[in-house]
Structures are given as structure tokens and as C-alpha cells.
Design a protein around this motif. Structure first.
Motif, mmCIF file in Angstrom:
data_model
loop_
_atom_site.group_PDB
_atom_site.id
_atom_site.type_symbol
_atom_site.label_atom_id
_atom_site.label_comp_id
_atom_site.label_asym_id
_atom_site.label_seq_id
_atom_site.Cartn_x
_atom_site.Cartn_y
_atom_site.Cartn_z
ATOM 1 N N ALA A 1 5.709 69.411 19.363
ATOM 2 C CA ALA A 1 6.144 70.258 20.465
ATOM 3 C C ALA A 1 6.760 69.403 21.563
ATOM 4 N N SER A 2 7.589 70.025 22.388
ATOM 5 C CA SER A 2 8.183 69.337 23.531
ATOM 6 C C SER A 2 7.114 68.950 24.544
ATOM 7 N N THR A 3 7.323 67.828 25.235
ATOM 8 C CA THR A 3 6.417 67.443 26.326
ATOM 9 C C THR A 3 7.125 67.553 27.670
ATOM 10 N N GLU A 4 8.355 68.039 27.648
ATOM 11 C CA GLU A 4 9.139 68.128 28.877
ATOM 12 C C GLU A 4 8.810 69.414 29.618
ATOM 13 N N ARG A 5 8.157 69.277 30.765
ATOM 14 C CA ARG A 5 7.759 70.450 31.529
ATOM 15 C C ARG A 5 8.962 71.020 32.288
ATOM 16 N N VAL A 6 9.115 72.339 32.210
ATOM 17 C CA VAL A 6 10.183 73.016 32.926
ATOM 18 C C VAL A 6 9.552 74.009 33.884
ATOM 19 N N THR A 7 9.846 73.865 35.167
ATOM 20 C CA THR A 7 9.400 74.869 36.133
ATOM 21 C C THR A 7 10.579 75.227 37.016
ATOM 22 N N LYS A 8 10.669 76.496 37.331
ATOM 23 C CA LYS A 8 11.778 76.987 38.126
ATOM 24 C C LYS A 8 11.240 78.078 39.024
ATOM 25 N N PRO A 9 11.440 77.969 40.323
ATOM 26 C CA PRO A 9 10.987 79.061 41.182
ATOM 27 C C PRO A 9 11.879 80.287 41.013
ATOM 28 N N HIS A 10 11.259 81.403 40.696
ATOM 29 C CA HIS A 10 11.991 82.663 40.595
ATOM 30 C C HIS A 10 11.572 83.554 41.748
ATOM 31 N N ALA A 11 12.389 84.525 42.023
ATOM 32 C CA ALA A 11 12.072 85.472 43.085
ATOM 33 C C ALA A 11 10.673 86.028 42.906
ATOM 34 N N GLU B 49 14.371 80.539 24.862
ATOM 35 C CA GLU B 49 13.139 79.762 24.928
ATOM 36 C C GLU B 49 12.687 79.444 26.344
ATOM 37 N N CYS B 50 13.136 80.216 27.327
ATOM 38 C CA CYS B 50 12.467 80.182 28.613
ATOM 39 C C CYS B 50 11.029 80.574 28.300
ATOM 40 N N THR B 51 10.066 79.839 28.857
ATOM 41 C CA THR B 51 8.677 79.966 28.415
ATOM 42 C C THR B 51 7.767 80.351 29.576
ATOM 43 N N PHE B 52 6.977 81.393 29.366
ATOM 44 C CA PHE B 52 6.083 81.900 30.404
ATOM 45 C C PHE B 52 4.729 82.225 29.801
ATOM 46 N N CYS B 53 3.713 82.328 30.669
ATOM 47 C CA CYS B 53 2.404 82.738 30.179
ATOM 48 C C CYS B 53 2.330 84.270 30.158
ATOM 49 N N ALA B 54 1.325 84.767 29.451
ATOM 50 C CA ALA B 54 1.178 86.216 29.316
ATOM 51 C C ALA B 54 0.953 86.879 30.674
ATOM 52 N N ASP B 55 0.201 86.225 31.555
ATOM 53 C CA ASP B 55 -0.084 86.807 32.868
ATOM 54 C C ASP B 55 1.186 87.009 33.674
ATOM 55 N N CYS B 56 2.010 85.958 33.769
ATOM 56 C CA CYS B 56 3.259 86.077 34.522
ATOM 57 C C CYS B 56 4.175 87.098 33.879
ATOM 58 N N CYS C 242 6.911 79.617 35.309
ATOM 59 C CA CYS C 242 6.627 80.293 36.570
ATOM 60 C C CYS C 242 5.431 79.670 37.299
ATOM 61 N N CYS C 243 4.259 79.643 36.671
ATOM 62 C CA CYS C 243 3.053 79.178 37.367
ATOM 63 C C CYS C 243 2.614 77.784 36.923
ATOM 64 N N ASP C 244 3.335 77.178 35.986
ATOM 65 C CA ASP C 244 3.071 75.816 35.514
ATOM 66 C C ASP C 244 1.748 75.672 34.767
ATOM 67 N N ARG C 245 1.202 76.768 34.323
ATOM 68 C CA ARG C 245 -0.012 76.701 33.504
ATOM 69 C C ARG C 245 0.311 76.031 32.162
ATOM 70 N N ASP C 246 -0.642 75.282 31.636
ATOM 71 C CA ASP C 246 -0.446 74.656 30.331
ATOM 72 C C ASP C 246 -0.393 75.717 29.230
ATOM 73 N N LEU C 247 0.588 75.581 28.355
ATOM 74 C CA LEU C 247 0.703 76.463 27.200
ATOM 75 C C LEU C 247 0.842 75.600 25.948
ATOM 76 N N ASP D 98 5.141 84.381 44.784
ATOM 77 C CA ASP D 98 3.743 84.676 45.095
ATOM 78 C C ASP D 98 2.808 83.754 44.331
ATOM 79 N N VAL D 99 3.173 83.490 43.078
ATOM 80 C CA VAL D 99 2.317 82.669 42.223
ATOM 81 C C VAL D 99 2.368 81.211 42.670
ATOM 82 N N LEU D 100 3.574 80.751 42.982
ATOM 83 C CA LEU D 100 3.749 79.340 43.324
ATOM 84 C C LEU D 100 3.354 79.054 44.759
ATOM 85 N N GLY D 101 3.410 80.049 45.609
ATOM 86 C CA GLY D 101 3.006 79.879 46.989
ATOM 87 C C GLY D 101 4.072 79.261 47.864
#
Ligand SMILES: [Zn+2]
Ligand SMILES: [Zn+2]
Length: 84
Positions: free
Chosen positions: A67-77, A28-35, A10-15, A81-84
Motif C-alpha cells: 500500500a502507499s505510505t504517502e499521506r494526502v490531506t486536503k482541507p475541504h469546505a 482514489e480520493c480516500t476518506f473514512c466512513a465517518d467523514c 479529511c480528518c487524517d485518520r489512519d486507514l 469542522d473536523v480539522l478545526g
């Protein structure tokens, strides 16, 4: 074996693999705790499933099972707000 994606979808923060802020769904869709808590309401926006804390892989095993190094980002509805 878990893929351990390197970022929040969602916000592309490093995890990093040792992060206790990473949340995953059964696919394994991956998100941070905040999102997960603020934007997503604890549900994966892709599949609708639960998001739970991702287990930390012990550092000694990361060398053998990296761990994987392939970054996955997808704009969700909800993420607009987070992505701008
Ligand atoms: Zn995030
Ligand atoms: Zn999902």
C-alpha cells in the motif's frame, strides 16, 4: 492497481489496507466512513463522484503489492469542522 492511501484525506485518520472503514472515489480520493457519511454526504468533495467501500487487499498480496505510505490531506469546505 489501487494506491491504498494510508489516511483519510479529511480528518487524517489512519486507514490501513485491511480497514473496512476506508471509502474511495473513482480517482482514489480516500476518506473514512465517518467523514463520508457525516461531512461529505457520500460524495467526493474533489470530483463530486460516488464514494464506495475500498476493497481490502489480501494480506498475502500486500507484501508483493504494498500500500502507499504517502499521506494526502486536503482541507475541504465540509471538513473544516473536523480539522478545526
Ligand atoms: Zn475522516
Ligand atoms: Zn474524487
Amino acid at each position: 492497481m489501487l494506491v491504498l492511501r494510508p489516511n483519510c484525506e479529511c480528518c487524517d485518520r489512519d486507514l490501513p489496507p485491511e480497514s473496512d472503514l476506508a471509502r474511495i472515489c473513482t480517482f482514489e480520493c480516500t476518506f473514512c466512513a465517518d467523514c463520508t457519511e457525516s461531512v461529505l454526504g457520500g460524495r467526493c468533495p474533489n470530483c463530486g463522484g460516488d464514494l464506495v467501500r475500498r476493497p481490502v487487499r489480501p494480506a498475502a498480496l500486500l507484501a508483493k503489492y504494498p500500500a502507499s505510505t504517502e499521506r494526502v490531506t486536503k482541507p475541504h469546505a465540509g471538513c473544516a469542522d473536523v480539522l478545526g
